[in-house]
Design an enzyme around this catalytic site. Structure first.
Site, PDB file in Angstrom:
ATOM      1  N   LYS A  24      45.651  30.918 124.787  1.00  0.00           N
ATOM      2  CA  LYS A  24      45.667  29.491 125.070  1.00  0.00           C
ATOM      3  C   LYS A  24      44.804  29.156 126.299  1.00  0.00           C
ATOM      4  CE  LYS A  24      50.280  28.836 123.053  1.00  0.00           C
ATOM      5  NZ  LYS A  24      51.585  28.147 123.213  1.00  0.00           N
ATOM      6  N   TYR A  64      50.844  22.967 114.898  1.00  0.00           N
ATOM      7  CA  TYR A  64      52.125  22.670 115.523  1.00  0.00           C
ATOM      8  C   TYR A  64      52.896  21.584 114.772  1.00  0.00           C
ATOM      9  CZ  TYR A  64      51.108  25.742 119.494  1.00  0.00           C
ATOM     10  OH  TYR A  64      50.865  26.844 120.283  1.00  0.00           O
ATOM     11  N   PHE A  72      57.250  16.298 123.811  1.00  0.00           N
ATOM     12  CA  PHE A  72      56.254  17.071 124.542  1.00  0.00           C
ATOM     13  C   PHE A  72      54.995  17.333 123.716  1.00  0.00           C
ATOM     14  CE2 PHE A  72      59.184  20.255 122.708  1.00  0.00           C
ATOM     15  CZ  PHE A  72      58.288  21.034 121.975  1.00  0.00           C
ATOM     16  N   THR A 106      59.549  31.427 124.658  1.00  0.00           N
ATOM     17  CA  THR A 106      58.639  30.291 124.856  1.00  0.00           C
ATOM     18  C   THR A 106      58.506  29.869 126.321  1.00  0.00           C
ATOM     19  OG1 THR A 106      59.357  29.512 122.686  1.00  0.00           O
ATOM     20  CG2 THR A 106      58.167  27.938 124.056  1.00  0.00           C
ATOM     21  N   ARG A 117      54.379  36.515 128.725  1.00  0.00           N
ATOM     22  CA  ARG A 117      54.657  35.181 129.258  1.00  0.00           C
ATOM     23  C   ARG A 117      55.370  35.257 130.607  1.00  0.00           C
ATOM     24  NH1 ARG A 117      56.340  32.261 123.505  1.00  0.00           N
ATOM     25  NH2 ARG A 117      54.281  31.376 123.059  1.00  0.00           N
ATOM     26  N   ASN A 127      51.984  28.837 128.322  1.00  0.00           N
ATOM     27  CA  ASN A 127      52.649  30.132 128.140  1.00  0.00           C
ATOM     28  C   ASN A 127      51.742  31.196 127.518  1.00  0.00           C
ATOM     29  OD1 ASN A 127      52.583  29.164 125.574  1.00  0.00           O
ATOM     30  ND2 ASN A 127      54.787  29.038 125.272  1.00  0.00           N
ATOM     31  N   HIS A 130      49.834  32.332 121.762  1.00  0.00           N
ATOM     32  CA  HIS A 130      50.598  32.077 120.538  1.00  0.00           C
ATOM     33  C   HIS A 130      50.542  33.355 119.717  1.00  0.00           C
ATOM     34  CE1 HIS A 130      51.862  30.469 116.675  1.00  0.00           C
ATOM     35  NE2 HIS A 130      50.859  31.164 116.162  1.00  0.00           N
ATOM     36  N   GLU A 141      48.574  31.222 109.020  1.00  0.00           N
ATOM     37  CA  GLU A 141      47.815  31.016 110.260  1.00  0.00           C
ATOM     38  C   GLU A 141      46.494  31.782 110.252  1.00  0.00           C
ATOM     39  OE1 GLU A 141      50.610  31.936 113.391  1.00  0.00           O
ATOM     40  OE2 GLU A 141      51.843  30.185 112.920  1.00  0.00           O
TER      41      GLU A 141
HETATM   42  P1  ADP Z   1      56.583  29.718 120.390  1.00  0.00           P
HETATM   43  O1  ADP Z   1      55.142  29.486 120.810  1.00  0.00           O
HETATM   44  O2  ADP Z   1      57.334  30.542 121.392  1.00  0.00           O
HETATM   45  O3  ADP Z   1      56.697  30.241 118.976  1.00  0.00           O
HETATM   46  P2  ADP Z   1      57.381  26.986 119.526  1.00  0.00           P
HETATM   47  O4  ADP Z   1      56.789  27.224 118.166  1.00  0.00           O
HETATM   48  O5  ADP Z   1      58.760  26.438 119.608  1.00  0.00           O
HETATM   49  O6  ADP Z   1      57.353  28.293 120.443  1.00  0.00           O
HETATM   50  O7  ADP Z   1      56.472  25.942 120.323  1.00  0.00           O
HETATM   51  C1  ADP Z   1      55.074  25.976 120.207  1.00  0.00           C
HETATM   52  C2  ADP Z   1      54.451  25.714 121.565  1.00  0.00           C
HETATM   53  O8  ADP Z   1      54.796  24.394 122.003  1.00  0.00           O
HETATM   54  C3  ADP Z   1      54.938  26.617 122.677  1.00  0.00           C
HETATM   55  O9  ADP Z   1      54.332  27.877 122.684  1.00  0.00           O
HETATM   56  C4  ADP Z   1      54.586  25.794 123.907  1.00  0.00           C
HETATM   57  O10 ADP Z   1      53.196  25.888 124.241  1.00  0.00           O
HETATM   58  C5  ADP Z   1      54.898  24.389 123.420  1.00  0.00           C
HETATM   59  N1  ADP Z   1      56.291  24.008 123.776  1.00  0.00           N
HETATM   60  C6  ADP Z   1      57.445  24.415 123.187  1.00  0.00           C
HETATM   61  N2  ADP Z   1      58.524  23.865 123.774  1.00  0.00           N
HETATM   62  C7  ADP Z   1      58.035  23.071 124.769  1.00  0.00           C
HETATM   63  C8  ADP Z   1      58.647  22.202 125.750  1.00  0.00           C
HETATM   64  N3  ADP Z   1      59.970  22.052 125.830  1.00  0.00           N
HETATM   65  N4  ADP Z   1      57.827  21.557 126.623  1.00  0.00           N
HETATM   66  C9  ADP Z   1      56.478  21.687 126.570  1.00  0.00           C
HETATM   67  N5  ADP Z   1      55.846  22.473 125.645  1.00  0.00           N
HETATM   68  C10 ADP Z   1      56.600  23.160 124.780  1.00  0.00           C
END
Ligand code: ADP
Length: 153
Positions: A24, A64, A72, A106, A117, A127, A130, A141
């Site tokens: 990212k 997403y 967010f 996350t 992370r 973070n 992905h 993907e």
């Molecule tokens: P992951 O990437 O751990 O699989 P998710 O699919 O739930 O998690 O979310 C996708 C991405 O959205 C996260 O990696 C992060 O960059 C962003 N994200 C998730 N939750 C939040 C939040 N509460 N606030 C801001 N950004 C978030």
């Protein structure tokens, strides 16, 4: 040999799998790509696809889609567009589950030290990486970001 049910397939450790990684914008800007890749390669995963690309708003929204209705999402989209990213396909034994483990949860502030992370991330948005979370999503993907001829598995 019995294959696990589809929902559990990403948990198996012996199956050779390919997974999709996105380095990212925070990872690129803070120059952690080498540190992160070193962890993947040291754990035995091989690069089978790699490119730098600037994402489009439509592609971020597609990727997403499961969180596009969250408050967010607009800042997340802006973050994902704030610099080019590196997309990578990694291949190896149990790649999907193992890389999720190496990556950590996350929210970087809650991710344990020793996870990617936990060591390099800032918060729940910035973070670092992905990584696909299931066999089914890895296939979708990989096809989203790579043409067949760009994968060398
Ligand atoms: P992951 O990437 O751990 O699989 P998710 O699919 O739930 O998690 O979310 C996708 C991405 O959205 C996260 O990696 C992060 O960059 C962003 N994200 C998730 N939750 C939040 C939040 N509460 N606030 C801001 N950004 C978030």
């Amino acid at each position: 040999m019995m294959l696990p049910k589809r929902a559990e397939a990403h948990m198996v450790t012996w199956l050779m799998q390919t997974t999709l990684i996105i380095y990212k914008p925070d990872c690129i800007e803070k120059k952690h790509v080498g540190n992160v890749l070193e962890r993947f390669e040291n754990t035995g995963f091989k690069i089978v696809g790699c490119k730098m690309t600037r994402l489009s708003p439509a592609l971020v929204r597609e990727h997403y889609a499961h969180i596009a209705d969250k408050p967010f999402y607009p800042p997340l989209e802006a973050f994902m567009l704030s610099s080019p990213v590196i997309v990578m396909a990694l291949y190896g034994k149990g790649a999907i589950g193992k890389i999720r483990e190496l990556m950590g949860p996350t929210d970087s502030r809650k991710a344990p030290k020793g996870t990617i992370r936990g060591d390099f991330g800032s918060d729940s948005m910035s973070n670092v990486v992905h990584a696909s979370d299931s066999l089914e999503n890895a296939k979708i993907e990989l096809a989203r970001f790579f043409k067949t001829e760009e994968l060398f598995g």
